[in-house]
Design an enzyme around this catalytic site. Structure first.
Site, PDB file in Angstrom:
ATOM      1  N   ALA A 119      35.362 -35.749 -51.312  1.00 24.51           N
ATOM      2  CA  ALA A 119      34.540 -36.179 -52.444  1.00 24.51           C
ATOM      3  C   ALA A 119      33.076 -35.862 -52.192  1.00 24.51           C
ATOM      4  O   ALA A 119      32.657 -35.626 -51.046  1.00 24.51           O
ATOM      5  CB  ALA A 119      34.712 -37.676 -52.689  1.00 24.51           C
ATOM      6  N   ILE A 125      32.002 -36.257 -48.345  1.00 28.84           N
ATOM      7  CA  ILE A 125      33.037 -36.976 -47.621  1.00 28.84           C
ATOM      8  C   ILE A 125      34.162 -36.008 -47.276  1.00 28.84           C
ATOM      9  O   ILE A 125      34.637 -35.249 -48.141  1.00 28.84           O
ATOM     10  CB  ILE A 125      33.613 -38.139 -48.464  1.00 28.84           C
ATOM     11  CG1 ILE A 125      32.484 -38.998 -49.034  1.00 28.84           C
ATOM     12  CG2 ILE A 125      34.581 -38.970 -47.626  1.00 28.84           C
ATOM     13  CD1 ILE A 125      31.689 -39.739 -48.003  1.00 28.84           C
ATOM     14  N   ASP A 140      27.274 -53.186 -54.563  1.00 35.22           N
ATOM     15  CA  ASP A 140      28.042 -52.202 -55.330  1.00 35.22           C
ATOM     16  C   ASP A 140      29.540 -52.486 -55.227  1.00 35.22           C
ATOM     17  O   ASP A 140      30.349 -51.579 -55.076  1.00 35.22           O
ATOM     18  CB  ASP A 140      27.720 -50.790 -54.831  1.00 35.22           C
ATOM     19  CG  ASP A 140      28.167 -49.705 -55.809  1.00 35.22           C
ATOM     20  OD1 ASP A 140      28.400 -50.026 -56.990  1.00 35.22           O
ATOM     21  OD2 ASP A 140      28.288 -48.539 -55.391  1.00 35.22           O
TER      22      ASP A 140
END
Length: 265
Positions: free
Chosen positions: A22, A29, A153
């Site tokens: 990602a 990542i 988050d």
């Protein structure tokens, strides 16, 4: 998807890159593996600074600060950081690979298949995430001072469920803590709008209760499979949060336990 900056087969320290997973706002990542004698093999997730950020000293400090904060958290429901390193100017850290999927993917797949998530599963995920967050909230410095960590988050995309049933909270990248080397600007809204606490929407000071509020939204979605506050625009979404405009779960799901509704709300 943008092409990966690091090709498969390349090594970072003792880790061999397997594939790109990602790209985020600040980092790339990768799935990677470490090998050793006796056919030892361990898969990890490698996080590196995204290409356009590599030469930015501020982002390097933020990245290393995030790694230091995450490495200090040791709990079964938090993805563990194993190592922080640098190889040829490439800063990275290696963390636990969770063989599973995010709660966001779980919600999306169940919606497509028109399958209900059992309440027992929804509650188990929420308990696991709450346990991990509580560990972060309670962390103290070496001299006993509260670190005042707030994830900021908490959302379905930052909670993973392993195929073995493990629940892991991910990504303390925008967490607030009293000892962070890099401080975020005051008045800057950080996080995903649909999962913010009212004080986040107003860009006010926050504490651990913001994470509890966000986890309540996640539990609402897991147990009803409806979005809690999501609207057509970010402004309307935040207005609903600030004004407490939410449909009680018992109005959405027949037989929804009133005791669970009380917890969620």
């Amino acid at each position: 998807m943008r092409a990966a900056a690091i090709p498969s087969g390349m090594r970072l320290g003792r880790y061999e890159i397997v594939r790109h997973l990602a790209t985020g706002g600040m980092a790339e990542i990768y799935l990677a593996r470490a090998t050793g004698i006796g056919d030892f093999e361990r898969y990890v997730v490698i996080k590196v600074i995204a290409g356009e950020r590599r030469g930015n000293a501020q982002f390097v400090r933020m990245f290393l600060d995030e790694a230091r904060l995450a490495a200090g958290l040791h709990h079964a429901s938090i993805a563990q950081v194993y190592e922080v390193g640098e190889d040829g100017g490439e800063f990275y850290y290696a963390m636990e690979y969770v063989h599973g999927d995010t709660v966001r993917s779980l919600l999306d797949e169940c919606s497509k298949a028109q399958v209900r998530i059992p309440l027992e599963v929804a509650i188990a995920v929420a308990i696991g995430a709450a346990s991990g967050l509580h560990h972060a909230h309670e962390r103290e410095s070496a001299d006993g001072r509260p670190l005042e960590i707030v994830h900021r988050d908490v959302s379905p995309s930052n909670v993973m469920v392993g195929y073995d049933g493990a629940v892991k909270v991910l990504d303390f990248g925008i967490a607030r803590a009293s000892e962070r080397a890099t401080e975020t600007e005051s008045g800057v809204v950080k996080g995903k709008y649909a999962y913010m606490a009212p004080e986040q929407c107003r860009a006010q000071a926050i504490d651990r209760r913001a994470d509890v509020f966000a986890l309540g939204i996640v539990l609402y979605e897991l147990s009803t499979q409806h979005r809690a506050f999501k609207a057509d625009s970010d402004f309307e979404t935040m207005s609903r949060i600030v004004n407490g405009e939410i449909v009680p779960p018992t109005m959405l799901v027949p037989g929804y336990p009133p005791a669970l509704e009380a917890i969620v709300l």
